[in-house]
Scaffold this active site. Structure first.
Site, PDB file in Angstrom:
ATOM      1  N   SER A  92      -9.736  -7.201  -9.798  1.00  0.00           N
ATOM      2  CA  SER A  92      -8.646  -7.531 -10.632  1.00  0.00           C
ATOM      3  C   SER A  92      -9.149  -8.969 -11.493  1.00  0.00           C
ATOM      4  CB  SER A  92      -7.454  -7.851  -9.800  1.00  0.00           C
ATOM      5  OG  SER A  92      -6.443  -8.613 -10.743  1.00  0.00           O
TER       6      SER A  92
ATOM      7  N   TYR B   1      -3.890 -12.472  -2.577  1.00  0.00           N
ATOM      8  CA  TYR B   1      -4.538 -11.196  -3.616  1.00  0.00           C
ATOM      9  C   TYR B   1      -5.757 -11.559  -4.264  1.00  0.00           C
ATOM     10  CZ  TYR B   1      -4.193  -7.542  -7.096  1.00  0.00           C
ATOM     11  OH  TYR B   1      -4.521  -6.346  -8.138  1.00  0.00           O
TER      12      TYR B   1
HETATM   13  P1  NAI Z   1       0.124   1.481  -7.054  1.00  0.00           P
HETATM   14  O1  NAI Z   1       0.806   0.546  -6.178  1.00  0.00           O
HETATM   15  O2  NAI Z   1       0.710   2.385  -8.093  1.00  0.00           O
HETATM   16  O3  NAI Z   1      -0.947   2.408  -6.259  1.00  0.00           O
HETATM   17  C1  NAI Z   1      -1.705   2.040  -5.119  1.00  0.00           C
HETATM   18  C2  NAI Z   1      -1.767   3.007  -4.127  1.00  0.00           C
HETATM   19  O4  NAI Z   1      -2.566   2.655  -3.250  1.00  0.00           O
HETATM   20  C3  NAI Z   1      -0.558   3.778  -3.764  1.00  0.00           C
HETATM   21  O5  NAI Z   1      -0.860   5.209  -3.761  1.00  0.00           O
HETATM   22  C4  NAI Z   1      -0.455   3.216  -2.464  1.00  0.00           C
HETATM   23  O6  NAI Z   1       0.210   4.312  -1.285  1.00  0.00           O
HETATM   24  C5  NAI Z   1      -2.155   3.144  -1.985  1.00  0.00           C
HETATM   25  N1  NAI Z   1      -2.274   2.537  -0.900  1.00  0.00           N
HETATM   26  C6  NAI Z   1      -1.776   1.094  -0.322  1.00  0.00           C
HETATM   27  N2  NAI Z   1      -2.016   0.568   0.650  1.00  0.00           N
HETATM   28  C7  NAI Z   1      -2.868   1.600   1.215  1.00  0.00           C
HETATM   29  C8  NAI Z   1      -3.599   1.894   2.247  1.00  0.00           C
HETATM   30  N3  NAI Z   1      -3.571   0.468   3.278  1.00  0.00           N
HETATM   31  N4  NAI Z   1      -4.640   2.757   2.690  1.00  0.00           N
HETATM   32  C9  NAI Z   1      -4.530   3.805   1.706  1.00  0.00           C
HETATM   33  N5  NAI Z   1      -3.796   3.795   0.384  1.00  0.00           N
HETATM   34  C10 NAI Z   1      -3.033   2.779   0.145  1.00  0.00           C
HETATM   35  O7  NAI Z   1      -0.847   0.448  -7.835  1.00  0.00           O
HETATM   36  P2  NAI Z   1      -1.875   0.605  -9.026  1.00  0.00           P
HETATM   37  O8  NAI Z   1      -1.638  -0.368  -9.847  1.00  0.00           O
HETATM   38  O9  NAI Z   1      -2.515   1.885  -9.130  1.00  0.00           O
HETATM   39  O10 NAI Z   1      -3.146  -0.208  -8.148  1.00  0.00           O
HETATM   40  C11 NAI Z   1      -4.498   0.330  -7.790  1.00  0.00           C
HETATM   41  C12 NAI Z   1      -5.488  -0.710  -7.847  1.00  0.00           C
HETATM   42  O11 NAI Z   1      -5.563  -1.463  -8.680  1.00  0.00           O
HETATM   43  C13 NAI Z   1      -4.956  -1.787  -6.547  1.00  0.00           C
HETATM   44  O12 NAI Z   1      -6.316  -2.140  -5.776  1.00  0.00           O
HETATM   45  C14 NAI Z   1      -4.558  -2.842  -7.145  1.00  0.00           C
HETATM   46  O13 NAI Z   1      -4.678  -4.173  -6.696  1.00  0.00           O
HETATM   47  C15 NAI Z   1      -5.383  -2.996  -8.600  1.00  0.00           C
HETATM   48  N6  NAI Z   1      -4.999  -3.451  -9.693  1.00  0.00           N
HETATM   49  C16 NAI Z   1      -3.764  -2.950 -10.457  1.00  0.00           C
HETATM   50  C17 NAI Z   1      -3.475  -3.872 -11.502  1.00  0.00           C
HETATM   51  C18 NAI Z   1      -2.164  -3.351 -12.480  1.00  0.00           C
HETATM   52  O14 NAI Z   1      -1.821  -4.113 -13.209  1.00  0.00           O
HETATM   53  N7  NAI Z   1      -1.657  -2.143 -12.024  1.00  0.00           N
HETATM   54  C19 NAI Z   1      -3.975  -4.908 -12.075  1.00  0.00           C
HETATM   55  C20 NAI Z   1      -5.337  -5.282 -11.314  1.00  0.00           C
HETATM   56  C21 NAI Z   1      -5.811  -4.583 -10.294  1.00  0.00           C
END
Ligand code: NAI
Length: 253
Positions: A144, A157
């Site tokens: 990130s 984070y």
């Molecule tokens: P989101 O919350 O929409 O999706 C994350 C997914 O990871 C969900 O389906 C959730 O159930 C799953 N998850 C959470 N904990 C888990 C675990 N212990 N084992 C397996 N699955 C698990 O979030 P998003 O935005 O799609 O995030 C994806 C990645 O991108 C994350 O690593 C987040 O930190 C990163 N990120 C997101 C940003 C954003 O602006 N949305 C910015 C920078 C990084």
């Protein structure tokens, strides 16, 4: 017409929604067989259905990326179902507590490190082990911009995401001669449920988010997915050890 990742087998974590879901769909569109791994069963099965409806191959594996046995199972499922593993996207993540350090909950710190950093490390450990047996591969992990510059109240984070970039470099160096590439993506702000929840609860944060990047608004999940697709494909055959920021120019300021 051939796809960018035709015939490859890819494991994508956090693929029930957001960036992981968009990436699973893009990999399938470009010819990969996809293991959809997530703790959320309904969302994960929905991603599989979307892929199958478009004529692709996918399976769902219920996985908590912070648990060793789950990560091992997710990798072996890919090998059993699709005959090998070529790409792993360590993407699952949580935001953890949002507090200054003094108020920051200690258990919350452990949890965000377990999921966002140890989960990636476990993916590298068992993903690389399997790829060494299978002629190499490409691993991409989600960092990130919050792992490159400090964002107030996101100490856990940020520490986890900075760690993702460093373990990525370790993996890149350790396996450079063995056909394994390791890279990370560092999104800025992306329109996913994670960010939409924060924006709904806090209108001031929402306004700030919309104006944060030099480019207008927030990224679409598919814009991150396309970057992961590049890193996972043979187009990036000489690219390893990098954290590629996808942040509308934010880090150039
Ligand atoms: P989101 O919350 O929409 O999706 C994350 C997914 O990871 C969900 O389906 C959730 O159930 C799953 N998850 C959470 N904990 C888990 C675990 N212990 N084992 C397996 N699955 C698990 O979030 P998003 O935005 O799609 O995030 C994806 C990645 O991108 C994350 O690593 C987040 O930190 C990163 N990120 C997101 C940003 C954003 O602006 N949305 C910015 C920078 C990084």
């Amino acid at each position: 017409m051939t796809g960018l990742v035709d015939g490859k087998a890819a494991v994508i974590t956090g693929a029930a929604q957001g960036i992981g879901e968009a990436t699973a769909l893009r990999f399938a569109e470009e010819g990969a067989d996809v293991v959809v791994a997530d703790i959320l069963e309904d969302g994960g099965r929905d991603t599989v259905s979307q892929i199958e409806d478009r004529g692709g191959n996918a399976v769902f594996v219920e996985t908590d990326v912070s648990q060793t046995e789950d990560v091992q199972h997710m990798i072996t499922t890919c090998i059993e179902e699709f005959g090998g593993i070529d790409v792993l996207f360590n993407n699952a993540g949580i935001d953890g507590p949002i507090e200054p350090i003094v108020e920051y909950d200690e258990e919350g710190f452990d949890e965000v490190i377990d999921v966002n950093l140890k989960g990636v490390w476990l993916g590298l450990k068992y993903g690389i082990e399997a790829m060494l047996e299978d002629g190499g591969g490409s691993i991409i992990s989600t960092s990130s911009i919050g792992g490159q510059v400090a964002v107030p109240e996101y100490s856990g984070y940020g520490a986890a995401k900075a760690g993702v970039s460093l373990v990525t470099k370790s993996a890149a160096l350790e396996y450079a001669t063995e056909g394994i590439r390791a890279n990370a993506v560092a999104p800025g702000l992306v329109k996913t449920p994670m960010v939409e929840n924060i924006m709904e609860q806090d209108p001031d944060a929402a306004e700030q988010f919309r104006n944060m990047e030099p480019m207008d608004g927030l990224a679409e999940p598919v814009e991150i997915a396309n970057t992961v697709l590049f890193l996972g494909s043979d187009l990036a055959s000489r690219v390893t050890g990098h954290t590629l920021a996808v942040e509308g120019g934010f880090l150039s300021q």
